[in-house]
Design a protein around this motif. Structure first.
Motif, PDB file in Angstrom:
ATOM      1  N   UNK A  43     -36.408 -79.368 -35.238  1.00 30.55           N
ATOM      2  CA  UNK A  43     -37.318 -79.147 -36.357  1.00 30.55           C
ATOM      3  C   UNK A  43     -36.983 -77.796 -36.974  1.00 30.55           C
ATOM      4  N   UNK A  44     -36.835 -77.758 -38.301  1.00 27.72           N
ATOM      5  CA  UNK A  44     -36.524 -76.510 -38.994  1.00 27.72           C
ATOM      6  C   UNK A  44     -37.633 -76.175 -39.985  1.00 27.72           C
ATOM      7  N   UNK A  45     -37.782 -74.904 -40.248  1.00 32.20           N
ATOM      8  CA  UNK A  45     -38.796 -74.383 -41.162  1.00 32.20           C
ATOM      9  C   UNK A  45     -38.198 -74.157 -42.541  1.00 32.20           C
ATOM     10  N   UNK A  46     -39.071 -74.044 -43.532  1.00 35.31           N
ATOM     11  CA  UNK A  46     -38.649 -73.666 -44.878  1.00 35.31           C
ATOM     12  C   UNK A  46     -38.033 -72.267 -44.814  1.00 35.31           C
ATOM     13  N   UNK A  47     -36.827 -72.116 -45.331  1.00 31.22           N
ATOM     14  CA  UNK A  47     -36.165 -70.809 -45.362  1.00 31.22           C
ATOM     15  C   UNK A  47     -35.452 -70.434 -44.079  1.00 31.22           C
ATOM     16  N   UNK A  48     -35.515 -71.277 -43.045  1.00 33.30           N
ATOM     17  CA  UNK A  48     -34.869 -70.957 -41.775  1.00 33.30           C
ATOM     18  C   UNK A  48     -33.354 -71.048 -41.919  1.00 33.30           C
ATOM     19  N   UNK A  49     -32.621 -70.040 -41.437  1.00 32.34           N
ATOM     20  CA  UNK A  49     -31.154 -70.092 -41.502  1.00 32.34           C
ATOM     21  C   UNK A  49     -30.609 -71.245 -40.650  1.00 32.34           C
ATOM     22  N   UNK A  50     -29.685 -72.019 -41.221  1.00 33.03           N
ATOM     23  CA  UNK A  50     -29.073 -73.144 -40.517  1.00 33.03           C
ATOM     24  C   UNK A  50     -27.626 -72.833 -40.119  1.00 33.03           C
ATOM     25  N   UNK A  51     -26.899 -72.160 -41.008  1.00 36.02           N
ATOM     26  CA  UNK A  51     -25.489 -71.845 -40.782  1.00 36.02           C
ATOM     27  C   UNK A  51     -25.203 -70.427 -41.265  1.00 36.02           C
ATOM     28  N   UNK A  52     -24.207 -69.803 -40.639  1.00 34.19           N
ATOM     29  CA  UNK A  52     -23.643 -68.554 -41.148  1.00 34.19           C
ATOM     30  C   UNK A  52     -22.253 -68.895 -41.675  1.00 34.19           C
ATOM     31  N   UNK A  53     -21.984 -68.500 -42.916  1.00 37.51           N
ATOM     32  CA  UNK A  53     -20.702 -68.801 -43.560  1.00 37.51           C
ATOM     33  C   UNK A  53     -20.045 -67.471 -43.949  1.00 37.51           C
ATOM     34  N   UNK A  54     -18.775 -67.322 -43.574  1.00 32.43           N
ATOM     35  CA  UNK A  54     -18.016 -66.165 -44.035  1.00 32.43           C
ATOM     36  C   UNK A  54     -17.453 -66.539 -45.394  1.00 32.43           C
ATOM     37  N   UNK A  55     -18.015 -65.942 -46.436  1.00 30.03           N
ATOM     38  CA  UNK A  55     -17.623 -66.319 -47.794  1.00 30.03           C
ATOM     39  C   UNK A  55     -16.257 -65.739 -48.155  1.00 30.03           C
TER      40      UNK A  55
ATOM     41  N   UNK B 146     -21.057 -62.359 -44.868  1.00 34.77           N
ATOM     42  CA  UNK B 146     -21.726 -63.528 -44.308  1.00 34.77           C
ATOM     43  C   UNK B 146     -22.827 -64.014 -45.241  1.00 34.77           C
ATOM     44  N   UNK B 147     -22.864 -65.322 -45.419  1.00 33.10           N
ATOM     45  CA  UNK B 147     -23.893 -65.968 -46.236  1.00 33.10           C
ATOM     46  C   UNK B 147     -24.691 -66.896 -45.325  1.00 33.10           C
ATOM     47  N   UNK B 148     -26.004 -66.889 -45.478  1.00 35.63           N
ATOM     48  CA  UNK B 148     -26.854 -67.805 -44.714  1.00 35.63           C
ATOM     49  C   UNK B 148     -27.093 -69.050 -45.549  1.00 35.63           C
ATOM     50  N   UNK B 149     -26.871 -70.215 -44.951  1.00 34.01           N
ATOM     51  CA  UNK B 149     -27.321 -71.457 -45.570  1.00 34.01           C
ATOM     52  C   UNK B 149     -28.670 -71.734 -44.938  1.00 34.01           C
ATOM     53  N   UNK B 150     -29.726 -71.767 -45.772  1.00 29.99           N
ATOM     54  CA  UNK B 150     -31.078 -71.919 -45.243  1.00 29.99           C
ATOM     55  C   UNK B 150     -31.648 -73.287 -45.586  1.00 29.99           C
ATOM     56  N   UNK B 151     -32.664 -73.657 -44.830  1.00 25.80           N
ATOM     57  CA  UNK B 151     -33.322 -74.943 -45.060  1.00 25.80           C
ATOM     58  C   UNK B 151     -34.238 -74.831 -46.278  1.00 25.80           C
TER      59      UNK B 151
END
Length: 164
Positions: free
Chosen positions: A151-163, A86-91
Motif C-alpha cells: 500500500x502506498x500513500x499520496x506523494x510517497x517516493x516509489x523509485x529513485x532515478x539518476x537523471x 537523483x529524482x524521486x518518482x512519487x505516487x
C-alpha cells in the motif's frame, strides 16, 4: 468507524478537489478535514463523539498513521537532497503498488533499468482502477523503494532515478 484505507482515500479526494473543508459523521464518530487555500496541506482532525453508553475510545487510526509515516518521508527527502542528480518518482494517489502488468509478467523496471520520460515504471491500483505511472525523467533506476503489492500513500517516493 471508517477504516484507515477509507480515510486515506477521503484525504486524497479532498486534497484533489476544490473544497477547503469536509466533515463526515457516522456511528458517533466525526472526521473533519481542512486544507490550506493553496491546496498544499490537508489537515485531518478526528473527533470522538460522546455516546450514551460509555465505551473506551480506541486509538485513532488516522493519528497513528500520520505520526508513523511523516518521519519516514522526511528521511527519504533528506537522502534525495544529498545527490542533486537523483529524482524521486512519487505516487500520485493512495493505492496498491504493482511492479508488473500482471503476476505472470516481468516487472516494468528494476534497479539498473534505463527509463525515458514516458516509460511506464509501475501500476498503482486505486478503487479497482489500474493507473500506469510514468518515469517523468530520462535516466537509470537506482532504487525501488516499495515492494510489489504494498500500500502506498499520496506523494510517497516509489523509485529513485539518476537523471541524465
Amino acid at each position: 468507524m471508517l477504516k484507515v484505507q477509507e480515510i486515506r482515500e477521503l484525504i486524497k479526494l479532498v486534497d484533489q478537489s476544490s473544497i477547503d473543508e469536509f466533515t463526515y459523521e457516522s456511528e458517533g464518530s466525526k472526521i473533519k478535514m481542512k486544507k490550506k487555500v493553496q491546496g498544499q496541506q490537508v489537515v485531518v482532525e478526528p473527533v470522538q463523539a460522546v455516546s450514551e453508553t460509555p465505551k473506551p475510545a480506541p486509538p485513532s487510526p488516522t493519528t497513528s498513521v500520520i505520526k508513523k509515516e511523516e518521519p519516514k518521508q522526511e528521511v527519504k527527502h533528506e537522502e534525495v537532497q544529498e545527490d542533486t542528480n537523483l529524482h524521486k518518482i512519487t505516487s500520485p494517489m493512495v493505492g496498491t503498488f504493482y511492479q508488473s502488468p500482471s503476476p505472470d509478467k516481468d516487472a516494468y523496471v528494476k534497479t539498473g533499468s534505463k527509463v525515458s520520460k514516458d516509460s511506464i515504471v509501475c501500476i498503482v491500483e486505486a478503487m479497482k482502477l489500474f493507473n500506469e505511472i510514468e518515469a517523468e525523467v530520462n535516466g537509470e533506476i537506482i532504487e525501488v523503494l516499495v515492494k510489489d503489492g504494498q500500500l502506498v500513500e499520496y506523494g510517497q517516493p516509489l523509485f529513485l532515478v539518476k537523471s541524465e
